[in-house]
Every structure is written in structure tokens, then in C-alpha cells.
Design an enzyme around this catalytic site. Structure first.
Site, PDB file in Angstrom:
ATOM      1  N   SER A  84      10.130   2.784  -5.622  1.00 26.21           N
ATOM      2  CA  SER A  84       8.794   2.255  -5.873  1.00 26.21           C
ATOM      3  C   SER A  84       8.873   1.324  -7.079  1.00 26.21           C
ATOM      4  O   SER A  84       9.288   1.741  -8.157  1.00 26.21           O
ATOM      5  CB  SER A  84       7.853   3.431  -6.142  1.00 26.21           C
TER       6      SER A  84
ATOM      7  N   ASP B 137       1.685  -0.450  -2.186  1.00 29.15           N
ATOM      8  CA  ASP B 137       0.847   0.694  -2.565  1.00 29.15           C
ATOM      9  C   ASP B 137      -0.172   0.224  -3.588  1.00 29.15           C
ATOM     10  O   ASP B 137       0.181  -0.270  -4.663  1.00 29.15           O
ATOM     11  CB  ASP B 137       1.728   1.795  -3.167  1.00 29.15           C
TER      12      ASP B 137
ATOM     13  N   GLU C 200      -0.319   1.259   1.572  1.00 28.92           N
ATOM     14  CA  GLU C 200      -0.631   2.625   1.144  1.00 28.92           C
ATOM     15  C   GLU C 200      -1.894   2.637   0.286  1.00 28.92           C
ATOM     16  O   GLU C 200      -1.998   1.891  -0.687  1.00 28.92           O
ATOM     17  CB  GLU C 200       0.580   3.147   0.347  1.00 28.92           C
TER      18      GLU C 200
ATOM     19  N   LYS D 186       2.949  14.510  -0.657  1.00 26.17           N
ATOM     20  CA  LYS D 186       3.431  14.949  -1.975  1.00 26.17           C
ATOM     21  C   LYS D 186       3.057  16.424  -2.081  1.00 26.17           C
ATOM     22  O   LYS D 186       1.867  16.753  -2.066  1.00 26.17           O
ATOM     23  CB  LYS D 186       2.748  14.180  -3.102  1.00 26.17           C
TER      24      LYS D 186
ATOM     25  N   ASP E  73      -2.305   8.347   0.831  1.00 26.26           N
ATOM     26  CA  ASP E  73      -1.657   9.155  -0.209  1.00 26.26           C
ATOM     27  C   ASP E  73      -2.765   9.987  -0.867  1.00 26.26           C
ATOM     28  O   ASP E  73      -3.032  11.135  -0.471  1.00 26.26           O
ATOM     29  CB  ASP E  73      -0.948   8.193  -1.187  1.00 26.26           C
TER      30      ASP E  73
ATOM     31  N   LYS F 206       9.076  -0.379  -2.130  1.00 22.79           N
ATOM     32  CA  LYS F 206       7.607  -0.340  -2.173  1.00 22.79           C
ATOM     33  C   LYS F 206       7.155  -1.109  -3.401  1.00 22.79           C
ATOM     34  O   LYS F 206       7.617  -0.841  -4.511  1.00 22.79           O
ATOM     35  CB  LYS F 206       7.173   1.113  -2.227  1.00 22.79           C
ATOM     36  N   LEU F 207       6.247  -2.052  -3.189  1.00 22.17           N
ATOM     37  CA  LEU F 207       5.708  -2.834  -4.309  1.00 22.17           C
ATOM     38  C   LEU F 207       4.323  -2.313  -4.649  1.00 22.17           C
ATOM     39  O   LEU F 207       3.470  -2.163  -3.776  1.00 22.17           O
ATOM     40  CB  LEU F 207       5.597  -4.317  -3.924  1.00 22.17           C
ATOM     41  N   LYS F 208       4.106  -2.075  -5.917  1.00 26.75           N
ATOM     42  CA  LYS F 208       2.759  -1.717  -6.355  1.00 26.75           C
ATOM     43  C   LYS F 208       1.922  -2.987  -6.367  1.00 26.75           C
ATOM     44  O   LYS F 208       2.390  -4.039  -6.851  1.00 26.75           O
ATOM     45  CB  LYS F 208       2.818  -1.113  -7.760  1.00 26.75           C
TER      46      LYS F 208
ATOM     47  N   GLY G 255       6.441  10.451  -4.394  1.00 22.88           N
ATOM     48  CA  GLY G 255       7.039  10.847  -5.670  1.00 22.88           C
ATOM     49  C   GLY G 255       6.029  10.802  -6.797  1.00 22.88           C
ATOM     50  O   GLY G 255       5.050  10.053  -6.743  1.00 22.88           O
TER      51      GLY G 255
HETATM   52  O1  SMG Z   1       8.465   9.114  -8.234  1.00 21.62           O
HETATM   53  O2  SMG Z   1       9.365   7.275  -7.509  1.00 21.62           O
HETATM   54  C1  SMG Z   1       8.412   7.913  -7.938  1.00 21.62           C
HETATM   55  C2  SMG Z   1       7.102   7.205  -8.110  1.00 21.62           C
HETATM   56  C3  SMG Z   1       6.540   6.833  -6.793  1.00 21.62           C
HETATM   57  O3  SMG Z   1       4.915   5.130  -6.737  1.00 21.62           O
HETATM   58  C4  SMG Z   1       5.133   6.303  -6.878  1.00 21.62           C
HETATM   59  N1  SMG Z   1       4.142   7.197  -7.065  1.00 21.62           N
HETATM   60  O4  SMG Z   1       0.963   6.500  -5.681  1.00 21.62           O
HETATM   61  O5  SMG Z   1       2.789   6.893  -4.718  1.00 21.62           O
HETATM   62  C5  SMG Z   1       2.143   6.751  -5.751  1.00 21.62           C
HETATM   63  C6  SMG Z   1       2.757   6.849  -7.120  1.00 21.62           C
HETATM   64  C7  SMG Z   1       2.036   7.841  -7.947  1.00 21.62           C
HETATM   65  C8  SMG Z   1       2.555   7.979  -9.324  1.00 21.62           C
HETATM   66  S1  SMG Z   1       2.231   6.635 -10.342  1.00 21.62           S
HETATM   67  C9  SMG Z   1       0.617   6.840 -10.852  1.00 21.62           C
HETATM   68 MG    MG Z   2       0.887   6.145  -3.554  1.00 24.34          MG
END
Ligand code: SMG
Ligand code: MG
Length: 368
Positions: free
Chosen positions: A134, A188, A213, A262, A238, A160-162, A290
Site C-alpha cells: 500500500s 484506496d 476501495e 481485516k 473496507d 495499491k495507491l492511496k 493491513g
Molecule cells: O499494513 O500495509 C499496511 C497498510 C495497509 O493501506 C493500508 N491500510 O485503509 O486499508 C487501509 C489502510 C488502513 C490503515 S492507514 C489509516
Molecule cells: Mg482501506
């Protein structure tokens, strides 16, 4: 099995690089570890809650408080086995992350005493798994491209790109253009969009994403269902899914065609497996999300992600992507895969010297 006491331990793990999402920027993972002591041995788990109630309504201090004041006292009187934990806590509303941590520590102790791995107990069918990474929001597109390049070179099977308003179409287009059509790419939003943004989000269809996502608020299944009807990119939920019942509701409403599972967000590994089963019965793929876990949570997540319905790579990256020093031995990518721990329970225990070095506070909750 009888509960004899519980240790709550706060640890602080500096991240190798800050992690920015639409919810904020994290530089340190403050985590809450739970150790249960029983007459059959001990078990470990971590709580998925973060410092602030931004991703979820739960937060670390609140989780520690509810564990100390309500969850642990409800478990002292009962004959403990993993399936007895959730029913014993059912009269206490919410707090799924706190409940998950307690149930998982009990599960670890119980499985250890029986010499069974969590993977085998849950029904795992694989010994190692391709995994994803991510990637947080960066200051510049060049920085993003460098980061993605490094992760692809390391062997990650999915990127995965935020995203958030103002950081969506362009970074996605540039990553797609730079790394080609074969890279499994997802985005996401962590709830950053409003229903009125649906048309804008539909423009993401041009980039062949494997999913988008959680674009909208956790409780707005309707907006997700409307977007699903006007966009080709699959919708993954999610934050919206906190139980198997939620999963059924979301699937029936057409609000998602993929689910991020999760364990912390759904109250534990047993409920996580139920969501896996419900999704499989409806033909939906799932993957393991995660929460910047320490090695304890990572080990358990790998066991879950080895179930047959977890057909998409999860947010379970190698330790080095998060931390220089962890509470357990590091997890490393081998040919783009992480090994599923095979030892009893979650398959790992903290390394005493690392654990001590990273600990910021401990508390012992004795039996009454
Ligand atoms: O553990 O690699 C990891 C982080 C993965 O992006 C990740 N988690 O929304 O999926 C999600 C985020 C939640 C945690 S950041 C606020
Ligand atoms: Mg997420």
C-alpha cells in the site's frame, strides 16, 4: 483453559517512511500488544486500533481501557476456548478491535497448547503467498513513481495507491503509463469522497484498476451501490464491513464485488473466516487488509490470507517496508512471496530484546 492474567503492552515502532492517507500522516506505529497468561500457557496478539479514532471509531487508549475494565473481567470466570470468547463478550457493544485482540491472544495460547498452527486451524491451503503493498500519498508524482518502482523491483504482486480529491486521476494515470498494463493496480480512498463525486471516480475506469476501495463513508452502502452501477472498476469495501452480517447486507445491496477483510475491524479471526465463507458462497473474492501490524499481527494475517477464498494479494508486506526494528523476527519476501508461519499458534513470539527496546509502557491485569 483458565485465564490467569493479562498483560497490556504499548510499543512504538518508527515507520521507515511516513505513511500518508486521506485520513492523515503517520510516522510511528504506536501499537497495543496483548499477552494472555493461562493455566495452559501464554498467547500473544496485537490490537489493530491506532492512536486516533480516524480510520475507525476505536483508538489505542480506548481499546486498552475497554480491555482492562470490561473484556478481561468477563473472561476470568469462564472456561476459556477460542469459540467461547465472542459469546462471553457479546453483551458489550462495539469495540471490535479490542475484542479481536483478546480473542486472538486466547486463540494463540489455546492452539500453542495443542501444537496446532493458526493457519491449519483456520483452514489454510497455501504455505506461501504473493502479497501487495500500500503506497501512501506523496508530495510529488516523481516521488510516487520512485516508490512504486522500488516496490515492483522487490517483487510485490499488487500496488495499491492511496487517493483523495486532488490526488487521484493524475497519479493513477502516471503510474499506469510508467509501469504498464500488466501491473495489478488498485486505489484506496479511505472514505475521502462524497456521493456527488461518482462521475469523477468513474473516470478511473480508463486505467484498468483491479478495484477502488472504500470511496465513501462507512455507513453509506447506498452510495457505493450507485457507484457500482455506473462504473466498470470493481468496488471493494473496507471500513463499511465490521461483521459477516454487514458483508451479507453489502453484497445483497450490490455495494461491493470484493471485500477487504481485516480481522481487527471485524472482531477477530473467527468472524474474518465467516466473512471469507459468506463471500465465497456469493462468488466474491476477498483479500487481507493491513493496519501497519507488528510481526505478531502480520503472522496471524498470513495464516488467514492462506485460506482458499483469499484470491487477491493482501496488504501484508515485508517487515522492511514498514519498520527497521520489529517486535518479532522480520518477514522477508522470497520470490515475491511471504511464508505462512507453520509453528503452533500464530507461529511467532516476540524477540525479548526487541520487545523491551520498543516498549513504552506495560500493565498487568491480575485475576480477581
Ligand atoms: O499494513 O500495509 C499496511 C497498510 C495497509 O493501506 C493500508 N491500510 O485503509 O486499508 C487501509 C489502510 C488502513 C490503515 S492507514 C489509516
Ligand atoms: Mg482501506
Amino acid at each position: 483453559m483458565k485465564l490467569e492474567g493479562v498483560e497490556l503492552r504499548r510499543v512504538a515502532l518508527p515507520l521507515v517512511t511516513p505513511f500518508r492517507t486521506s485520513l492523515g500522516t503517520q510516522t510511528v506505529r504506536d501499537a497495543l500488544l496483548v499477552r494472555v497468561a493461562t493455566d495452559e500457557g501464554e498467547g500473544w496478539a496485537e490490537c489493530a486500533a491506532e492512536d486516533d479514532p480516524t480510520y475507525s471509531p476505536e483508538y489505542l487508549e480506548g481499546a486498552a481501557d475497554v480491555i482492562r475494565r470490561f473484556l478481561v473481567p468477563a473472561l476470568f470466570p469462564i472456561d476459556l476456548d477460542p469459540a467461547a470468547v465472542a459469546p462471553a463478550l457479546r453483551h458489550l457493544r462495539g469495540h471490535v478491535m479490542a475484542k479481536s485482540a483478546v480473542e486472538t491472544a486466547v486463540l494463540d495460547a489455546w492452539l500453542r497448547a495443542r501444537g496446532v498452527s493458526l493457519a491449519a486451524y483456520l483452514g489454510a491451503v497455501r504455505r506461501s503467498l504473493p502479497v501487495g503493498v500500500s503506497v501512501g500519498i506523496t508530495d510529488t508524482i516523481d516521488e510516487l513513481l520512485d516508490t512504486v518502482d522500488r516496490h515492483l523491483a522487490a517483487g510485490y504482486a499488487r500496488v495499491k495507491l492511496k487517493i483523495e480529491p486532488g490526488w487521484d486521476l493524475e497519479p493513477v494515470a502516471r503510474v499506469r503509463e510508467t509501469f504498464g498494463a500488466d501491473v495489478m493496480l488498485t486505489v484506496d480512498a479511505n472514505t475521502a469522497y462524497r456521493p456527488a463525486d461518482a462521475r469523477h471516480l468513474a473516470e478511473l475506469d480508463a486505467y484498468g484498476l483491479a478495484m477502488i476501495e472504500q470511496p465513501f463513508a462507512p455507513d453509506d452502502l447506498h452510495a457505493h451501490a450507485r457507484l457500482a452501477a455506473m462504473i466498470g472498476t470493481p468496488i471493494c469495501l473496507d471500513e463499511s464491513i465490521t461483521s459477516a452480517r454487514d458483508a451479507v447486507t453489502a453484497i445483497r445491496q450490490g455495494a461491493c464485488s470484493i471485500i477487504n477483510i481485516k480481522p481487527g475491524r471485524v472482531g477477530g479471526y473467527l468472524e474474518a473466516r465467516r466473512i471469507h465463507d459468506v463471500a465465497a458462497a456469493h462468488g466474491l473474492p476477498v483479500w487481507c487488509g493491513g493496519m501497519l501490524e507488528t510481526g505478531l499481527g502480520r503472522a496471524a494475517n498470513l495464516a488467514l490470507a492462506a485460506l482458499p477464498g483469499f484470491t487477491l494479494p493482501g496488504d501484508i508486506s515485508a517487515t522492511a517496508r514498514y519498520y527497521e526494528r520489529d517486535v518479532t523476527a522480520p518477514f522477508t519476501l522470497v520470490n515475491g512471496e511471504l511464508a505462512v508461519p507453520a509453528g503452533p499458534g500464530i507461529g511467532v513470539t516476540p524477540e525479548p530484546s526487541d520487545l523491551e527496546a520498543l516498549t513504552t509502557a506495560t500493565e498487568w491485569i491480575p485475576a480477581p
